[in-house]
Each structure stands twice: as C-alpha cells, then as structure tokens.
Design a protein around this motif. Sequence first.
Motif, PDB file in Angstrom:
ATOM      1  N   VAL A 178       1.028  -1.177  -0.272  1.00 33.48           N
ATOM      2  CA  VAL A 178       0.070   0.381   0.292  1.00 33.48           C
ATOM      3  C   VAL A 178       1.061   0.856  -0.162  1.00 33.48           C
ATOM      4  O   VAL A 178       0.911   2.127  -0.884  1.00 33.48           O
ATOM      5  CB  VAL A 178      -0.792  -0.476   0.879  1.00 33.48           C
ATOM      6  CG1 VAL A 178      -1.280   1.341   1.190  1.00 33.48           C
ATOM      7  CG2 VAL A 178      -2.295  -1.409   0.592  1.00 33.48           C
ATOM      8  N   VAL A 179       2.163   1.337   0.647  1.00 36.54           N
ATOM      9  CA  VAL A 179       2.625   2.715   0.937  1.00 36.54           C
ATOM     10  C   VAL A 179       3.430   2.195  -0.096  1.00 36.54           C
ATOM     11  O   VAL A 179       3.864   3.385  -1.063  1.00 36.54           O
ATOM     12  CB  VAL A 179       3.671   2.145   2.060  1.00 36.54           C
ATOM     13  CG1 VAL A 179       4.411   3.132   1.579  1.00 36.54           C
ATOM     14  CG2 VAL A 179       2.679   2.830   3.367  1.00 36.54           C
ATOM     15  N   GLY A 180       4.002   1.760  -1.181  1.00 33.13           N
ATOM     16  CA  GLY A 180       4.967   1.436  -2.558  1.00 33.13           C
ATOM     17  C   GLY A 180       3.862   2.172  -3.344  1.00 33.13           C
ATOM     18  O   GLY A 180       4.195   2.642  -4.367  1.00 33.13           O
ATOM     19  N   ALA A 181       2.345   1.689  -3.036  1.00 30.60           N
ATOM     20  CA  ALA A 181       1.597   2.252  -4.137  1.00 30.60           C
ATOM     21  C   ALA A 181       1.183   3.889  -3.511  1.00 30.60           C
ATOM     22  O   ALA A 181       1.607   4.083  -4.954  1.00 30.60           O
ATOM     23  CB  ALA A 181       0.108   1.484  -4.676  1.00 30.60           C
ATOM     24  N   TRP A 182       1.007   4.179  -3.118  1.00 30.49           N
ATOM     25  CA  TRP A 182       1.003   5.408  -2.274  1.00 30.49           C
ATOM     26  C   TRP A 182       1.935   6.039  -3.248  1.00 30.49           C
ATOM     27  O   TRP A 182       2.008   7.413  -3.870  1.00 30.49           O
ATOM     28  CB  TRP A 182       1.012   5.373  -0.656  1.00 30.49           C
ATOM     29  CG  TRP A 182       0.676   6.677  -0.203  1.00 30.49           C
ATOM     30  CD1 TRP A 182       0.738   8.591  -1.110  1.00 30.49           C
ATOM     31  CD2 TRP A 182       1.012   7.450   1.137  1.00 30.49           C
ATOM     32  NE1 TRP A 182       0.593   9.336   0.391  1.00 30.49           N
ATOM     33  CE2 TRP A 182       0.876   8.422   1.394  1.00 30.49           C
ATOM     34  CE3 TRP A 182       1.428   6.641   2.431  1.00 30.49           C
ATOM     35  CZ2 TRP A 182       0.977   9.411   2.384  1.00 30.49           C
ATOM     36  CZ3 TRP A 182       1.243   6.811   3.687  1.00 30.49           C
ATOM     37  CH2 TRP A 182       1.260   8.503   3.801  1.00 30.49           C
ATOM     38  N   LYS A 183       3.540   5.931  -2.847  1.00 27.50           N
ATOM     39  CA  LYS A 183       4.539   6.622  -2.842  1.00 27.50           C
ATOM     40  C   LYS A 183       4.461   7.073  -4.535  1.00 27.50           C
ATOM     41  O   LYS A 183       5.445   7.933  -4.685  1.00 27.50           O
ATOM     42  CB  LYS A 183       5.678   6.601  -2.303  1.00 27.50           C
ATOM     43  CG  LYS A 183       5.414   6.557  -0.978  1.00 27.50           C
ATOM     44  CD  LYS A 183       5.083   7.938   0.057  1.00 27.50           C
ATOM     45  CE  LYS A 183       5.149   8.006   1.520  1.00 27.50           C
ATOM     46  NZ  LYS A 183       4.882   9.562   1.464  1.00 27.50           N
ATOM     47  N   LYS A 184       5.065   5.286  -4.726  1.00 24.92           N
ATOM     48  CA  LYS A 184       6.157   4.834  -6.155  1.00 24.92           C
ATOM     49  C   LYS A 184       3.940   5.588  -7.418  1.00 24.92           C
ATOM     50  O   LYS A 184       4.218   6.793  -8.242  1.00 24.92           O
ATOM     51  CB  LYS A 184       6.108   3.772  -6.499  1.00 24.92           C
ATOM     52  CG  LYS A 184       6.943   3.903  -5.724  1.00 24.92           C
ATOM     53  CD  LYS A 184       7.190   1.818  -6.456  1.00 24.92           C
ATOM     54  CE  LYS A 184       8.163   2.139  -4.916  1.00 24.92           C
ATOM     55  NZ  LYS A 184       8.992   0.167  -5.153  1.00 24.92           N
ATOM     56  N   ARG A 185       3.024   5.493  -6.572  1.00 25.04           N
ATOM     57  CA  ARG A 185       2.441   6.237  -8.518  1.00 25.04           C
ATOM     58  C   ARG A 185       0.718   7.330  -7.793  1.00 25.04           C
ATOM     59  O   ARG A 185       0.637   8.182  -9.042  1.00 25.04           O
ATOM     60  CB  ARG A 185       1.040   4.599  -8.659  1.00 25.04           C
ATOM     61  CG  ARG A 185      -0.119   5.051  -9.080  1.00 25.04           C
ATOM     62  CD  ARG A 185       0.493   4.547 -10.781  1.00 25.04           C
ATOM     63  NE  ARG A 185      -1.339   4.367 -11.496  1.00 25.04           N
ATOM     64  CZ  ARG A 185      -0.787   5.313 -12.285  1.00 25.04           C
ATOM     65  NH1 ARG A 185       0.418   5.149 -13.476  1.00 25.04           N
ATOM     66  NH2 ARG A 185      -2.114   5.081 -13.183  1.00 25.04           N
TER      67      ARG A 185
END
Length: 203
Positions: A178-185
């Motif tokens: 979730v945090v990866g999607a938040w920060k990257k996308r």
Amino acid sequence: MVLAAILLSAPAWAGAQKEEALSANVASAMSRSISDVNAPKLVFDDPREGQAWLAEMSSRLQKKIPDPWVRERLLTAIQYEAVRAGLDPQLVLGLIQVESGFNKYAISGAGARGLMQVMPFWTRHIGTPQHNLFDLTTNLRYGCTILRYYLDVERGNLFRALGRYNGSLGRPEYPDRVVGAWKKRWAWTPPAGLRLAADKRPR
C-alpha cells in the motif's frame, strides 16, 4: 458470466478485517461518520489546487477507468471522504489500488466488498443492513472511517493500522504494498505556482 468475471477480478490482497467488539463511544462516533449525508466535493483551500489535483489524478487513473465523468466522480469522492477522516487522499488511492484495483464490485474470498474491500459485519456495528457496500460513496465512507479508527487504535502507526485493515497485523507485505503504491503511483504536490501562492497566504 458477469458475476464470474467480477469474482475472478478480485485482487489477491483483498482485505479480511477482523471482527472485534467496539466500545459504545467508538461505535457511536463511527456511526455518526457513516451517516453523514453531505454530497462529496473537493476540499481544498484554493480551488485551483483542487482542479490541478483532479486533472493529474484523472490522468493517472485513465487506463483503469476510461470514462472521464465516472473517473472524476470517483476521485472527488475519494478526496472528500479521505479529508473528512483525516487521511491523505493519496494513501487512500494506494490502498484502493492494492485492495480492489479500482473495481467497485470486487469481492474477496473472505467476503470483503467494493473499492476499499469492507467486510459486511461493519454494517451491523456502525451502519444499517440497508447500506450497500458496492455503492461508491458508501464504500469509501466506511473504508475511510475504518482506517481512521485503526490509525487511532495504533496511535498513528500506519503500518500496524494497515495490517489491521487487511487482517494481516504483524506481517509487512500488505503495508509495504500500500505504501509503495501510494509513494510510487499517487504521490502529488501542487504545481510550483500554486505552492508559491499558498506560501504567501496570510497566517
């Protein structure tokens, strides 16, 4: 045929929130949040910032949701419900990406429903049996209210709150996604001109 396609499209990370007893005060506060009848609208100090945000997020979401009216309606509701709950709208976009892939009719193997994969037991605790968790606004309102509750329980610890939300407390895979999607996308800052105007506002 359509139902089968919907079920097959449900993502592997769909949530399975644990049913837990709520105190009367907590249940009452969450119920009041769910029962808000105001129509979603963009919530920005500067309307120009709101339009810039909507245009940028709409562009990023275009491949998933081709219809511009549907896309902007969804984004407006996400931004409104996130701000109401004291959440970052970009975080909520990341969570939806991981939980349902923006499929409002997604159903997980555990029975979680809709965009934010809300478990049906929540309608008993903080809503009514008439609440339709496949309805866009209803689902977002529940999901944001529930995530806010878990953040409060975990005293602001996002990773533990996300673990509770997904039913995987203590494991890093889901919070990391979730945090990866938040920060990257979905990470976003206002255009430079709007940031400058905001900096010059009277305090």
